[in-house]
Scaffold this motif. Structure first.
Motif, short mmCIF file in Angstrom:
data_model
loop_
_atom_site.label_atom_id
_atom_site.label_comp_id
_atom_site.label_asym_id
_atom_site.label_seq_id
_atom_site.Cartn_x
_atom_site.Cartn_y
_atom_site.Cartn_z
N SER A 173 0.87 -1.17 0.00
CA SER A 173 0.00 0.00 0.00
C SER A 173 0.90 1.22 0.00
CB SER A 173 -0.91 0.01 1.24
OG SER A 173 -1.65 1.21 1.31
N LYS A 174 0.65 2.16 -0.89
CA LYS A 174 1.53 3.31 -1.04
C LYS A 174 0.76 4.60 -0.79
CE LYS A 174 4.19 0.77 -4.50
NZ LYS A 174 5.25 0.32 -3.58
N ILE A 175 1.46 5.60 -0.26
CA ILE A 175 0.89 6.91 0.02
C ILE A 175 1.67 7.95 -0.78
CG2 ILE A 175 0.28 8.59 1.79
CD1 ILE A 175 0.28 6.35 3.84
N TYR A 176 0.94 8.75 -1.56
CA TYR A 176 1.55 9.79 -2.40
C TYR A 176 1.07 11.17 -1.96
CZ TYR A 176 2.59 5.93 -5.66
OH TYR A 176 3.03 4.76 -6.23
N ASP A 177 1.92 12.15 -2.15
CA ASP A 177 1.55 13.54 -1.96
C ASP A 177 1.21 14.12 -3.34
OD1 ASP A 177 1.25 16.22 -1.42
OD2 ASP A 177 3.08 16.41 -0.23
N LEU A 178 -0.05 14.46 -3.56
CA LEU A 178 -0.47 14.93 -4.88
C LEU A 178 0.01 16.34 -5.19
CD1 LEU A 178 -4.13 13.55 -5.26
CD2 LEU A 178 -2.00 12.65 -6.21
N SER A 179 0.43 17.09 -4.18
CA SER A 179 0.88 18.45 -4.45
C SER A 179 2.17 18.48 -5.27
CB SER A 179 1.09 19.21 -3.13
OG SER A 179 2.12 18.61 -2.36
N ASP A 180 3.02 17.46 -5.09
CA ASP A 180 4.26 17.42 -5.85
C ASP A 180 4.52 16.06 -6.50
OD1 ASP A 180 4.88 15.86 -3.66
OD2 ASP A 180 6.43 17.20 -2.86
N GLY A 181 3.61 15.11 -6.32
CA GLY A 181 3.75 13.80 -6.96
C GLY A 181 4.81 12.91 -6.34
N SER A 182 5.11 13.11 -5.07
CA SER A 182 6.16 12.32 -4.42
C SER A 182 5.57 11.12 -3.67
CB SER A 182 6.96 13.19 -3.45
OG SER A 182 6.11 13.70 -2.43
N LEU A 183 6.34 10.04 -3.61
CA LEU A 183 5.97 8.87 -2.83
C LEU A 183 6.42 9.07 -1.39
CD1 LEU A 183 4.97 5.93 -2.55
CD2 LEU A 183 7.26 5.19 -3.27
N LEU A 184 5.47 9.07 -0.46
CA LEU A 184 5.79 9.32 0.94
C LEU A 184 6.09 8.04 1.71
CD1 LEU A 184 3.06 12.00 1.77
CD2 LEU A 184 5.42 12.38 1.06
N LEU A 185 5.30 6.98 1.44
CA LEU A 185 5.44 5.78 2.26
C LEU A 185 4.99 4.56 1.46
CD1 LEU A 185 6.00 4.52 5.09
CD2 LEU A 185 3.58 4.94 5.61
N ASN A 186 5.70 3.46 1.67
CA ASN A 186 5.34 2.17 1.09
C ASN A 186 5.21 1.17 2.22
OD1 ASN A 186 4.93 0.04 -0.73
ND2 ASN A 186 7.12 -0.43 -0.79
N VAL A 187 3.98 0.67 2.44
CA VAL A 187 3.73 -0.30 3.51
C VAL A 187 3.57 -1.68 2.87
CG1 VAL A 187 2.29 -0.93 5.48
CG2 VAL A 187 2.57 1.48 4.86
#
Length: 429
Positions: free
Chosen positions: A204-218
């Protein structure tokens, strides 16, 4: 509207051979509120939508059809017939209820709901589109497919008829998943929000849509099929393809890019080990979790205690769950819904020249005042009428004052004429 009638209604669809395609339930008591019939063998996964609190939309699991029911009627809407280019694999209605987006195999189609016109065809996925989700401001939407790609689209650019090829390109292309993407959730905040994804690759991945960065991969021990996030986005719930439901507290994860969730931390266990947890839904207060699986069971959980509160058994595998806060009086058959769908969905795009002749018809009737939005408009009209009445009274006073002034000016002008005439006559003599 009585507060006693307000509750969270659970809308459910499953795969079965009987007449009921989807249904509405009071999940706290297990009371069936409404059954929606005539949709064939069921609705496909990620293809159930609600239009306001007036209509239920679902895609046929095996035919190129969209079914529409008034929320208080068992039979489908007969005024329009939604025939689409193929069997729908993912469906989403924009939060502003203006656009309908459907995934049909690997192609994404966008329709303008009011006119039924096809506005765009997007062909950037290489395999079947599994899920589509909008941001809460309707400005963007994300699509996830069996190709493992998650694409984020700007809706305005996507429906633009410009010949510029950039308008048909996604804003972001995430290819971090190695297997099919099965579900997507986008939090609050438009394009400043976080996007959550799950995949059969056990992550499961979490992205920040403001800059398109990957924040966390669980990373989990089982392939993931469904996803739900609470309002504060501090708890993430994921359903697996082995009957398990895991809970992740995002505010307590170590500050690392990748985090491995151990199997012994399994949060909720109640579905059969051979079943797939296809869908999850959370109550508004964040205290209740509802899960649906291919074993035909809907389980209602208390989150703090992780206790199973209720089981709702169905005859087929559960494909969709949706919780909606509403007044149960809306299910009264005497309540007539306004006709919001006035045109069939077109199966081809019109030429660019047709945009110049596009007209959107808006019908205002007394029946429209029955819904919440129209009540607000009615209140506004009542308020404005009071202002109008007071302003009319003020205008009448001003008009009378002006009339007096005009009469006075007429009198002065008459006197000036007489004096001028007499003076001229005297000078002539």
């Amino acid at each position: 509207m009585s507060e006693n009638n307000i509750l969270e209604v659970l809308f459910v669809s499953d795969t079965n051979d009987h007449q009921v395609t989807c249904s509405a339930w009071d999940y706290r008591t297990g009371t069936n509120l409404m059954n929606y019939k005539g949709g064939g063998s069921g609705a496909g996964s990620r293809t159930l939508c609600l239009y306001h609190s007036q209509y239920v939309l679902a895609a046929n699991i095996s035919k190129p059809l969209l079914h529409v029911w008034p929320i208080n009627a068992q039979e489908q809407l007969t005024a329009v017939r939604f025939v689409v280019p193929g069997t729908v694999t993912a469906l989403a209605l924009s939060p502003d209820d203006c656009y309908l987006v459907a995934g049909i195999q690997e192609v994404i189609y966008i329709w303008h709901k009011a006119t039924g016109r096809m506005k765009s065809i997007l062909t950037k996925h290489y395999q079947t589109v599994n899920c589509i989700r909008f941001t809460d401001d309707s400005s963007h939407f994300a699509s996830g497919g069996k190709d493992g790609a998650v694409l984020v689209w700007n809706l305005t650019r996507a429906v633009s008829r410009s010949l510029d090829n950039e308008n048909t390109q996604p804003l972001y292309s995430f290819n971090d998943h190695g297997l099919p993407v099965t579900d997507i959730h986008i939090g609050a905040g438009g394009m400043r929000s976080y996007m959550y994804t799950v995949s059969l690759d056990r992550s499961s991945k979490i992205y920040d849509l403001s800059d398109g960065s990957l924040l966390l991969n669980v990373v989990f021990d089982e392939g993931l099929q469904s996803l739900a996030v609470n309002g504060l986005e501090t708890q993430v719930f994921v359903g697996s393809n082995a009957g398990s439901i895991f809970q992740v507290h995002t505010d307590s994860i170590p500050r690392v890019k990748e985090y491995h969730k151990e199997e012994q931390n399994k949060a909720f266990s109640g579905h059969a080990a051979t079943s797939v947890v296809n869908c999850l839904a959370l109550s508004l207060d964040g205290q209740t979790l509802v899960s649906g699986a291919s074993d035909g069971q809907i389980l209602v959980w208390n989150i703090p205690s992780r206790q199973l509160l209720k089981t709702l058994a169905h005859k087929g595998g559960i494909t969709n769950l949706c919780l909606k806060l509403m007044d149960t009086m809306i299910f009264n058959p005497e309540h007539k819904q306004p006709l919001e769908f006035r045109a069939n969905l077109k199966r081809m795009m019109d030429p660019v020249e047709a945009d110049e002749d596009e007209v959107i018809e808006i019908l205002v009737t007394g029946n429209n005042l029955e819904n919440d939005e129209s009540r607000f408009i009615s209140d506004a009209k009542n308020s404005s009428s009071k202002v109008y009445d007071s302003s009319c009274s003020t205008n009448q006073n001003e008009l009378e004052s002006l009339r007096k002034e005009v009469r006075h000016l007429h009198f002065v002008n008459k006197k000036l004429f007489e004096i001028s005439a007499n003076q001229l006559l005297r000078n002539h003599k």
